[in-house]
Design a protein around this motif. Structure first.
Motif, PDB file in Angstrom:
ATOM      1  N   UNK B  51       0.740  -1.190   0.078  1.00  0.00           N
ATOM      2  CA  UNK B  51      -0.080   0.140  -0.020  1.00  0.00           C
ATOM      3  C   UNK B  51       0.648   1.429  -0.021  1.00  0.00           C
ATOM      4  N   UNK B  52       2.046   1.111   0.868  1.00  0.00           N
ATOM      5  CA  UNK B  52       3.076   2.225   0.596  1.00  0.00           C
ATOM      6  C   UNK B  52       3.374   2.778  -0.713  1.00  0.00           C
ATOM      7  N   UNK B  53       3.808   1.665  -1.406  1.00  0.00           N
ATOM      8  CA  UNK B  53       4.327   1.840  -2.940  1.00  0.00           C
ATOM      9  C   UNK B  53       3.152   2.323  -3.781  1.00  0.00           C
ATOM     10  N   UNK B  54       1.846   1.671  -3.542  1.00  0.00           N
ATOM     11  CA  UNK B  54       0.663   2.249  -4.240  1.00  0.00           C
ATOM     12  C   UNK B  54       0.475   3.776  -3.939  1.00  0.00           C
ATOM     13  N   UNK B  55       0.331   4.045  -2.706  1.00  0.00           N
ATOM     14  CA  UNK B  55      -0.246   5.434  -2.409  1.00  0.00           C
ATOM     15  C   UNK B  55       1.030   6.611  -2.761  1.00  0.00           C
ATOM     16  N   UNK B  56       2.331   6.128  -2.731  1.00  0.00           N
ATOM     17  CA  UNK B  56       3.480   6.964  -3.245  1.00  0.00           C
ATOM     18  C   UNK B  56       3.148   7.383  -4.769  1.00  0.00           C
ATOM     19  N   UNK B  57       2.761   6.302  -5.561  1.00  0.00           N
ATOM     20  CA  UNK B  57       2.550   6.580  -7.066  1.00  0.00           C
ATOM     21  C   UNK B  57       1.168   7.410  -7.207  1.00  0.00           C
ATOM     22  N   UNK B  58       0.134   7.177  -6.351  1.00  0.00           N
ATOM     23  CA  UNK B  58      -0.985   7.856  -6.437  1.00  0.00           C
ATOM     24  C   UNK B  58      -0.937   9.400  -5.989  1.00  0.00           C
ATOM     25  N   UNK B  59       0.243   9.612  -5.275  1.00  0.00           N
ATOM     26  CA  UNK B  59       0.110  10.997  -4.756  1.00  0.00           C
ATOM     27  C   UNK B  59       1.005  11.709  -5.906  1.00  0.00           C
ATOM     28  N   UNK B  60       1.850  11.007  -7.032  1.00  0.00           N
ATOM     29  CA  UNK B  60       2.540  11.652  -7.620  1.00  0.00           C
ATOM     30  C   UNK B  60       2.045  13.042  -8.294  1.00  0.00           C
ATOM     31  N   UNK B  61       0.800  13.075  -8.459  1.00  0.00           N
ATOM     32  CA  UNK B  61       0.237  14.183  -9.364  1.00  0.00           C
ATOM     33  C   UNK B  61      -0.270  15.165  -8.268  1.00  0.00           C
ATOM     34  N   UNK B  62      -0.215  15.137  -6.654  1.00  0.00           N
ATOM     35  CA  UNK B  62      -0.662  15.983  -5.919  1.00  0.00           C
ATOM     36  C   UNK B  62      -1.988  15.947  -5.598  1.00  0.00           C
ATOM     37  N   UNK B  63      -2.842  14.884  -5.863  1.00  0.00           N
ATOM     38  CA  UNK B  63      -4.392  14.939  -5.711  1.00  0.00           C
ATOM     39  C   UNK B  63      -4.848  13.638  -5.514  1.00  0.00           C
TER      40      UNK B  63
END
Lengths: 384, 384
Positions: B51-63
């Protein structure tokens, strides 16, 4: 036998009244020669006890005639008065055994930090110990340096016509750069100080320095090696180094086995490392992880806590290629669950944790123990 | 209140059956906007949960539009299947709340390492949680993310027409680079992602990153800050940063107060440091010293163990100029005994250890707790 297994050495241990319990608390080890060559390794803690500062200077010329050791007080963080007390112990010992220069006497102290030594008791104890010096005094000396140790620790390795013997104390604060650990090794081999130093540093690096009982580094750690040359034999360098290493390894294992409150002796083996430094770093991180140490105490093969500890280091590895075995069962493969944890039998006192970093061919072993309620109890009540 | 104190946010918490106990174990936090700006800080452990790996990617666009959180399983060290499960949680949540892109959903998991999540229960729980989303759901969400926490942790700071609210879980593995700590902060202030990121990193650096409960760093630590902009107000940068810091500090203190088995909350204050980095290094070394943590548990003002811990660091100091106070009594002056230890009252739950390095003007505070038999018990039995 211990420190008096080697020809040329006398030792003794007495109850000087430093400990309120009345237990033995002062030891002497005297080298009658003909050689006085010596080497030493000291704590790397920057807060160093007065006796460590004294002994470091005393060893500057690579020669010692005696070591005076006391338990019942560390003479650490005792200011200028403590430095004076360490010097007085060396001077009094030198007079008592008939040596002209107090710098031929190393001083080792262990016990509570920050409390001045009762110097009247110490000097009277030195006199009594000097009167009792004997070839048979090695065991008494080993007993007199105990603090929370439940047993005294001795070891001997035999060469061809020469021996290396030693004694150690230590049962807590066992950590890198040594521990509250006092070790005196003696040999009747005829070996110059520079060679003693090389053999001792080589042995300490992979024995006492790989013990990490509780991550705490002491202010008093000292390992000394004294050579009398009384056998008249100068062994080959490798042969002598092996004997020193064997005694150091044996004593290091005895320290871990007697660690405060421990119920498990844990060997952390790191293999497949890109460098020996990486292997040591990972081994230490695993050995210091309180959560893992609790889990192993509870006989829980919690490999997740091993991975979590590895992940805090800067060693070379890929998190998705880590393998971990507990007592030879590979419970973690490729960074995820491997063989069933039900296969792991952890009922014995010895536990092996093997980490394969799959990043090279280097390896290292760190020895530690579990974290127990007894450790907490012993260390929350020690000075009260 | 908590994460739903800010306008624009809905939340819920349900018992999805992930925990065998039947306790609440799945939470949703949804941002209804108009803004979707978000920032996050994650564990620095190199072994990172799916989940950390996923969320890091999900946050890449700041939204972010939502966060789905579960207790009862960390989804860490679970291999490619675990990565797939984290992605499925985001996709399922996106569908359930009517969001097109699963990358608008962050995922947080906490619990045992190395065990796959029961995905049937998880997806059914997400559906149930989506149906229960409400302005009043903040408390339910905070309760659903508890593991060994004895209480749920929430905090709110109020600005002029806007608020910052938050929830946190964590009761062990609290250490630098965060802890097994999940924190979600929300605000209805209208703040762009870059400014959220700056405010969050600034706050985390001196709050969650200064908590060091047991020296163990988790694989799942996540702190998220979501802004809805629903208040229509854009606060001044300093004012907003202060509010974020206040909530982070309050939650960090709540984490230490609820640490597993702790009987004392310990504040290590390092002053007189040559640099803030030195102050943090010394504070951490003191906070991690097991022997000291045992002594403080036993209400023993053992300043020698403080000095021993300081001595293991490379900070600028002179060992003969160190001062240490325990609960404001300067029991160590100039590296030796100072005022009488009998003056120190340690009967309360809070203990302050102050170290004056006398080497400069910088300072730092580290929060930790004592080491107890209960900690050992809880962590040796946790996964059994």
């Amino acid at each position: 036998m211990t420190v008096t297994a080697a020809q040329g050495f006398l030792a003794s241990g007495v109850a000087a009244g430093i400990k309120e319990s009345g237990a033995p608390d002062l030891a002497l080890v005297v080298n009658r020669g003909p050689s006085r060559a010596a080497a030493g390794v000291f704590t790397s803690n920057r807060v160093q006890a007065a006796p460590v500062r004294w002994s470091r200077r005393a060893l500057a010329d690579g020669a010692l005639s005696a070591v005076v050791l006391n338990s019942g007080g560390a003479n650490a963080c005792t200011g200028p008065a403590g430095a004076e007390d360490a010097r007085l112990m060396a001077e009094h010992t030198a007079r008592a055994i008939g040596v002209a220069d107090p710098h031929e006497v190393a001083v080792c102290s262990t016990g509570l930090i920050g409390v001045p030594l009762p110097m009247g008791a110490v000097t009277a104890g030195i006199d009594a110990a000097a009167r009792r010096l004997a070839r048979s005094g090695g065991e008494d000396a080993a007993v007199a340096i105990k603090t929370t140790d439940t047993v005294h620790k001795t070891s001997v390795a035999t060469g061809s016509g020469w021996v290396v013997g030693g004694m150690a104390k230590g049962a807590g604060m066992l950590a890198p750069g040594l521990a509250t650990m006092l070790v005196v090794l003696t040999t009747d081999a005829d070996v110059p100080a520079a060679d003693l130093d090389r053999a001792l540093r080589g042995a300490v690096r992979t024995t006492f320095d790989r013990v990490d009982s509780d991550g705490c580094m002491s202010t008093n750690d000292t390992v000394l090696l004294l050579a009398s040359g009384a056998s008249g034999i100068t062994p080959g360098e490798a042969e002598f180094a092996d004997a020193v290493h064997a005694v150091c390894r044996d004593l290091a294992r005895q320290l871990v086995a007697d660690a405060e409150g421990a119920s498990k002796e844990i060997e952390v083996q790191v293999v497949g490392a890109a460098s020996e430094a990486d292997a040591v770093t990972v081994g230490r991180s695993v050995a210091r992880n309180n959560l893992l140490k609790c889990a192993l105490h509870g006989e829980d093969p919690n490999w997740g806590r091993v991975l979590s500890a590895i992940g805090t280091t800067d060693a070379v590895f890929d998190p998705d290629l880590l393998d971990v075995a507990i007592n030879d069962v590979w419970v973690c493969r490729d960074g995820a669950a491997g063989e069933s944890r039900d296969k792991v039998d952890m009922s014995g006192r010895r536990i092996t944790v093997t980490v394969d970093l799959r990043a090279g061919d280097e390896s290292a072993v760190i020895w530690t123990n579990d974290l127990t309620a007894e450790y907490v109890h012993e260390n929350s009540a020690y000075s009260s």
